[in-house]
Design a protein around this motif. Structure first.
Motif, mmCIF file in Angstrom:
data_model
loop_
_atom_site.group_PDB
_atom_site.id
_atom_site.type_symbol
_atom_site.label_atom_id
_atom_site.label_comp_id
_atom_site.label_asym_id
_atom_site.label_seq_id
_atom_site.Cartn_x
_atom_site.Cartn_y
_atom_site.Cartn_z
ATOM 1 N N ASN A 1 -6.313 -5.702 -2.027
ATOM 2 C CA ASN A 1 -7.476 -5.722 -1.023
ATOM 3 C C ASN A 1 -8.141 -7.028 -1.094
ATOM 4 O O ASN A 1 -9.142 -7.236 -0.630
ATOM 5 N N GLU B 1 -4.231 -9.078 0.917
ATOM 6 C CA GLU B 1 -4.973 -8.916 2.094
ATOM 7 C C GLU B 1 -5.569 -10.345 2.725
ATOM 8 O O GLU B 1 -5.113 -10.454 4.045
ATOM 9 N N GLU C 1 -5.323 2.885 -1.501
ATOM 10 C CA GLU C 1 -5.043 3.690 -0.145
ATOM 11 C C GLU C 1 -5.842 3.037 0.966
ATOM 12 O O GLU C 1 -5.170 3.100 2.137
ATOM 13 N N MET C 2 -7.175 2.820 0.851
ATOM 14 C CA MET C 2 -7.706 2.312 1.980
ATOM 15 C C MET C 2 -7.027 0.969 2.460
ATOM 16 O O MET C 2 -6.772 0.784 3.774
ATOM 17 N N THR D 1 -3.384 2.026 4.085
ATOM 18 C CA THR D 1 -3.168 2.471 4.947
ATOM 19 C C THR D 1 -3.969 2.348 6.419
ATOM 20 O O THR D 1 -3.832 2.609 7.437
ATOM 21 N N LYS D 2 -5.295 1.508 6.149
ATOM 22 C CA LYS D 2 -6.298 1.089 7.212
ATOM 23 C C LYS D 2 -6.121 -0.441 7.523
ATOM 24 O O LYS D 2 -6.055 -0.608 8.572
ATOM 25 N N ASP D 3 -5.942 -1.148 6.424
ATOM 26 C CA ASP D 3 -6.091 -2.639 6.577
ATOM 27 C C ASP D 3 -4.716 -3.276 6.990
ATOM 28 O O ASP D 3 -4.634 -3.928 7.855
ATOM 29 N N MET E 1 -3.005 -3.467 10.521
ATOM 30 C CA MET E 1 -3.667 -4.007 11.491
ATOM 31 C C MET E 1 -3.190 -5.645 11.446
ATOM 32 O O MET E 1 -3.157 -6.185 12.815
#
Length: 213
Positions: free
Chosen positions: A142, A146, A175-176, A179-181, A184
């Motif tokens: 992250n 990222e 996980e965040m 699965t979320k960032d 996108m």
């Protein structure tokens, strides 16, 4: 997916993260163990080379005293300074032995911050080699991974994030991010699914859990 126009970018596989005794290893070793991250990444690099993709290493390092950074750093870079990490010429800044660059690999120069593009020659290397697809692995999921993912996306590359070849500070953050960032700005997939697609298989649709390649 064409291996000739695909690059695997390995971000900060350096002893301070990857190895016992590394300044930041204790912070990431839980997630590394949980998803078998290091073994997956070694397999990724080995098979990607065999399939004809280029492997690019993106280590970070700083001169003694961190003169490249503000005199009062904050956030993640303050953590680097406070932990005395990634000092040029030290064992901690070295790429872990099992990921030593091989013949044909390239090493990015000048990484001093989070994004793999910001202060380096990465974009130049990719464009000179005609790369269209960039697959990312490394530390922190992250943070540097990222940041590099977002820039690669905006620069127009087809971006893949290798979810089980990344690690960060906690399972919740892993996980965040994945699965979320990641969905996108990339096509998230495991290294197995990526390698199957790189080898001409039909795994990409299933690999991306709904994200097409």
């Amino acid at each position: 997916m064409d291996p000739k126009t695909t690059a695997v970018v390995l971000i900060e596989f350096q002893n301070d993260f990857t190895s016992e005794g590394g300044t930041l290893h204790d912070a990431v070793k839980g997630v590394m163990a949980q998803n078998n991250m290091l073994a997956n990444a070694v397999e990724l690099a080995t098979q990607a080379r065999e399939l004809g993709a280029i492997v690019i290493h993106a280590p970070i390092s700083f001169a003694e005293g961190y003169p490249e950074l503000p005199t009062e750093p904050y956030g993640i870079l303050k953590g680097v300074v406070d932990s005395n990490s990634f000092r040029k010429g030290t064992w901690g800044a070295q790429i872990i032995d099992i990921m030593t660059p091989q013949a044909g690999d390239l090493v990015v120069e000048g990484k001093r911050g989070l994004c793999g593009f910001a202060s380096t020659n990465l974009d130049f290397i990719l464009r000179q080699r005609g790369i269209k697809t960039v697959a990312l692995a490394g530390f922190l999921t992250n943070c540097c991974v990222e940041s590099t993912m977002r820039t690669a996306y905006e620069l127009g590359y087809s971006v893949i994030t290798l979810t089980n070849c990344t690690a960060t500070l906690s399972p919740e953050e892993q996980e965040m991010a994945t699965t979320k960032d990641f969905p996108m700005f990339s096509r998230p997939m495991t290294h197995d699914d990526f390698l199957a697609a790189l080898g001409g298989g039909e795994a990409v649709a299933a690999a991306g859990r709904g994200y097409e390649a």
